[in-house]
Write a protein that holds these residues in place. Structure first.
Motif, short mmCIF file in Angstrom:
data_model
loop_
_atom_site.label_atom_id
_atom_site.label_comp_id
_atom_site.label_asym_id
_atom_site.label_seq_id
_atom_site.Cartn_x
_atom_site.Cartn_y
_atom_site.Cartn_z
N GLN A 332 61.71 155.86 50.93
CA GLN A 332 62.43 156.81 49.97
C GLN A 332 61.32 157.00 48.83
N LYS A 333 60.74 156.13 48.40
CA LYS A 333 59.60 156.35 47.28
C LYS A 333 60.61 156.98 46.24
N TRP B 96 56.86 143.42 42.86
CA TRP B 96 56.66 142.91 44.34
C TRP B 96 56.73 144.31 45.40
N LYS B 97 57.54 145.29 44.87
CA LYS B 97 57.65 146.51 45.49
C LYS B 97 56.17 147.28 45.22
N ALA B 101 55.10 144.55 49.03
CA ALA B 101 55.42 143.25 49.70
C ALA B 101 56.81 143.11 50.20
N GLN B 102 57.13 143.30 51.42
CA GLN B 102 58.40 143.51 51.88
C GLN B 102 58.92 142.03 51.77
N ALA B 103 58.34 140.85 52.07
CA ALA B 103 59.20 139.66 51.90
C ALA B 103 58.18 138.70 50.83
N VAL B 122 63.30 132.66 50.21
CA VAL B 122 62.89 133.84 50.80
C VAL B 122 63.58 135.02 50.23
N TYR B 123 62.86 136.20 49.93
CA TYR B 123 63.32 137.33 49.35
C TYR B 123 62.97 138.62 50.08
N ASP B 124 64.16 139.38 50.47
CA ASP B 124 63.79 140.57 51.18
C ASP B 124 63.45 141.66 49.93
N VAL B 125 62.45 142.06 49.60
CA VAL B 125 62.00 142.58 48.26
C VAL B 125 62.61 143.81 48.22
#
Lengths: 361, 437
Positions: A332-333, B96-97, B101-103, B122-125
């Motif tokens: 989505q940015k 982290w976004k 980084a997705q995780a 563990v994180y879902d960023v």
């Protein structure tokens, strides 16, 4: 001899006779043109030729004689010029000041009668334009308190900031090495974690989102005025009722032109570029459909919910949903590029992620 | 009047249809991308004195496990914006976004004497939430690598939804010496080549080791009596015993049943080779096939109800499936070339095999009914596939050509991607993957 031969001989002789003696065969002579000619003398002819000839060029031109310059040095004088005699201007006589006027004869004027009643002003007309004074200050947005309303004690350094308050639990050693992580004590945040001076504090001067325009009054649910009274026929009243019911129906869909296929494709391509498919995993056997809402900037404005799934076990479905959610959020940015004038058509979005084509076969 | 009303209604309906939006915007996506998922694993926080090195080493093993699958790509530490200095601190998702980084994996290590404690999250960023709950492992400092593998398994499972395979071992035949005088002995190691241990000496040729379902025993074939015989070896005590010692017979190609109580093997008697089943504690073998051809390389299905094996009963080496109790086998391979060494996937959905065709060897997979055959590798000599515990990766032997050629272990993802050599000191062949420990 036959009679016919006689007749033929007479007829031929008559024709020949008429041709020879001209009876009925004379004609007028053809017309002809006559040009006028005059006779001139030799002198006149020469004069006419001389007039048509070019004028003769002059060859006998006198060359002007250059003037002779003398080599003698002129005599230069080094005498200074005598200063001219200036006449001193004549001074004028001093001006005598004017005499003071005699004011003894003047009398103090009587004070005029002035009333204190304010003049009555006529109110401006209804159509007169009036400027509304602009507000010079904008309300400051204070989303949270900078300072706690009342002093609080410093929290335990091991306490985790969380929205939910919970007590700490101690790990159970008898549960083995893969025991579940013991919960840690958490407490809500007491005040801002960052110290920012007010000077540096960013105040939103403009609204981030504009208010959705209201519909025109009566455009949807306005009842059509009853035009026919009780005297109208029953057929007419039933027709009007049908028309009124159609007009008064709340439309299930927003108004305005729908999205074009190109606009839909734009959204689809944006998401699929971030949709990572594990082609060797069990989640590649799962098709999930998710639903969410977008704000006017094209950003996800609600939680992404899975509304349907097909294939795979619960873990595979959950993994497929996580992958779909990451794709939507990651790509989505600054917001999906969709036409703002068609916002009502893309405010709610449902996307089906179907990996069937990518599955290993 | 009625006509006018009907016309008006029709126009209204048509107008609404032309501008109609049938509910929300609906899109179907059928094409995605196949690429590693970017993740970040900052060095774990040392919560006690002297734990810094272990914390860093643990983080590196976890990263190697995850990145080694080909499904994940680590974002190097120098690209990190946030620094994790406190395990309990809230995660700055925006940082982290920003590096895509997705995780995110955070953890902490505590060392007290010989005891080691590791906890991680563990994180879902992009979702801005934690994947599952935090987990804590306790052990000794000697087993820190295994603890790292366990953390990696948990992370892998949370992201992919499937079980991991990092906390597993591989038994194989270690080879030394020239090709014409190759010395072979059994060895066991971690799946990534670490912690190598030898189980036998090199006095006799050993072949085809196979782990028991519990991972504590190994079946293998040895020529120490002059003839091939099936032995069972206890991995802990390294004690062994012959399993089948009938005079005038040869036994080879053993494999455990899923419950670990019986063993399948090929027995050659009077020049004929058939498949037999016998209890692991000894007893009379029970014959499952009876054909004048060579039937060998049996492998149970995960549910123990079927057996896949190779046979040349049709004149050419092909794959067959039969009931576990024996019976009429059904041929499942029909492609060109010869098929051998079939192994049923732990998932139960695929069968891996070796294929020889037009002078080249391949490792491939097919459905259990023989459909959707896919070849994953091609080389001078690839053979002997074995499945990872989660049925996602296949390890096999690759031998190079020539007099100085040597055997090595390779692994490949079931999708055919991420083909790589397993780091083993010296030559290695005949791998067999253990179950998850």
């Amino acid at each position: 001899m036959h009679i016919g031969h006689y007749i033929s001989g007479v007829a031929h002789a008559s024709v020949i006779g008429l041709a020879l003696f001209g009876v009925g065969f004379h004609s007028d002579p053809p017309p002809f043109e006559v040009a006028g000619v005059s006779v001139i003398s030799t002198a006149e002819y020469e004069a006419a030729l001389a007039a048509e000839r070019a004028p003769s060029t002059a060859t006998d031109v006198e060359v002007p004689v250059a003037p002779t310059v003398s080599d003698d040095v002129p005599n230069l004088s080094s005498e200074t010029d005598a200063a001219p005699e200036l006449e001193t201007p004549r001074t004028t006589d001093a001006v005598t000041p004017d005499e003071q006027p005699d004011v003894s004869d003047l009398t103090t004027p009587e004070p005029a009668d002035v009333t204190d009643t304010a003049p009555t002003l006529t109110p401006p007309g209804e159509e007169m334009a009036v400027l509304i004074p602009r507000e010079t200050t904008r309300p400051m947005v204070r989303p949270s308190e900078r300072v706690a309303p009342e002093p609080v004690a410093q929290p335990d350094p091991d306490t985790v900031i969380d929205d939910v308050t919970q007590e700490a639990t101690t790990p159970d050693d008898s549960a083995g090495e893969t025991a579940e992580d013991p919960k840690e004590a958490t407490a809500p945040e007491a005040a801002s974690t960052e110290i920012v001076t007010e000077a540096k504090e960013q105040v939103a001067l403009a609204p981030k989102t504009s208010i959705r325009p209201v519909l025109r009054p009566g455009s949807r649910s306005a009842q059509r005025p009853q035009t026919n009274s009780g005297s109208a026929s029953s057929a007419a009243s039933s027709t009007d009722a049908a028309v009124a019911s159609v007009l008064s129906e709340e439309p299930a869909a927003p108004s305005g032109p729908p999205l074009t296929q190109g606009e839909k494709d734009s959204m689809r391509i944006s998401v699929q570029n971030c949709w990572v498919v594990d082609v060797g995993g069990q989640s590649s056997n799962v098709t999930v459909t998710v639903k969410f809402e977008l704000d006017r900037e094209g950003k996800v404005a609600s939680a992404i919910e899975m509304i349907d799934s097909e294939g795979g076990d619960a873990k595979a479905v959950d993994t497929a949903f996580q992958s779909a959610r990451r794709a939507i959020l990651r790509c989505q940015k600054g917001g999906y590029k969709l036409p703002i004038e068609k916002y009502d058509h893309w405010r709610e979005v449902e996307i089906t992620f179907n990996p069937e084509k990518m599955r290993l076969k | 009047m009625r006509l006018l009303a009907i016309l008006l209604m029709g126009l209204t309906v048509l107008g609404q249809m032309s501008y109609a939006q049938s509910g929300p915007l609906r899109i179907e996506i059928t094409d995605g991308v196949v690429e590693p998922l970017p993740y970040a694993v900052p060095d774990f926080v040392a919560e006690s004195a002297g734990a810094d090195k272990l914390a860093a080493d643990l983080s590196r093993v976890i990263a190697a496990d995850l990145s080694g699958t080909g499904l994940f790509r680590e974002i190097p530490a120098k690209a990190h914006i946030s620094q994790i200095t406190n395990f309990a601190s809230p995660v700055q998702y925006s940082d982290w976004k920003a590096i895509n980084a997705q995780a995110l994996i955070t953890g902490a290590v505590t060392v007290s004497g010989d005891s080691l404690e590791v906890k991680f999250r563990v994180y879902d960023v992009f979702a801005g939430q934690e994947l599952g709950n935090g987990l804590r492992f306790k052990g000794t400092t000697d087993g820190w690598r295994r603890m790292a593998h366990k953390v990696a398994d948990a992370v892998y499972s949370r992201i992919t939804g499937e079980g991991g395979y990092f906390d597993s071992r591989v038994v194989f035949v270690s080879e030394t010496g020239p090709k014409n005088d190759r010395r072979k002995r059994l060895a066991v190691m971690d799946y990534d080549g670490a912690n190598l241990q030898y189980l036998t000496d090199s006095n006799a040729i050993v072949l085809a080791p196979r782990f028991s379902p519990s991972g504590d025993r190994v079946l293998y074939t040895s020529y120490e009596t002059g003839f091939p015989r099936v032995f069972v070896l206890d991995v802990g005590s390294v004690k062994r015993k012959v399993l089948q010692d009938q005079e005038g017979t040869m036994s080879f190609a053993p494999r455990f049943s899923p419950d670990g109580n019986s063993v399948l093997m090929s027995i050659t008697q009077n020049g004929n080779t058939d498949i037999y089943s016998m209890p692991i504690n000894g007893g009379q073998p029970r014959r499952l096939t009876s054909s004048p051809s060579i039937d060998t390389a049996p492998s149970y299905s995960p549910d123990g109800k079927q057996i896949v094996f190779e046979s040349d009963r049709s004149g050419n080496q092909q794959l067959y499936v039969m009931p576990a109790s024996g019976g009429e086998p059904k041929r499942i391979s029909f492609g060109q070339g010869r098929y051998g060494t079939p192994v049923w996937s732990p998932r139960g959905d695929l069968i891996a095999f070796t294929k020889q065709n037009k002078g080249r060897f391949h490792i491939g997979v097919m459905r259990t009914d023989g459909s959707e055959e896919r070849l994953l590798t091609a080389s001078f000599l690839d053979e002997g596939p074995t499945w990872a515990p989660n049925g996602r990766v296949i390890m096999f032997t690759r031998e190079t050509q020539g007099s100085d050629g040597s055997a090595s272990l390779y692994s490949v993802d079931v999708s055919g991607r991420n083909l790589k050599k397993v780091p083993v000191q010296g030559g290695a062949s005949d791998p067999a993957w253990s179950p998850l420990q």
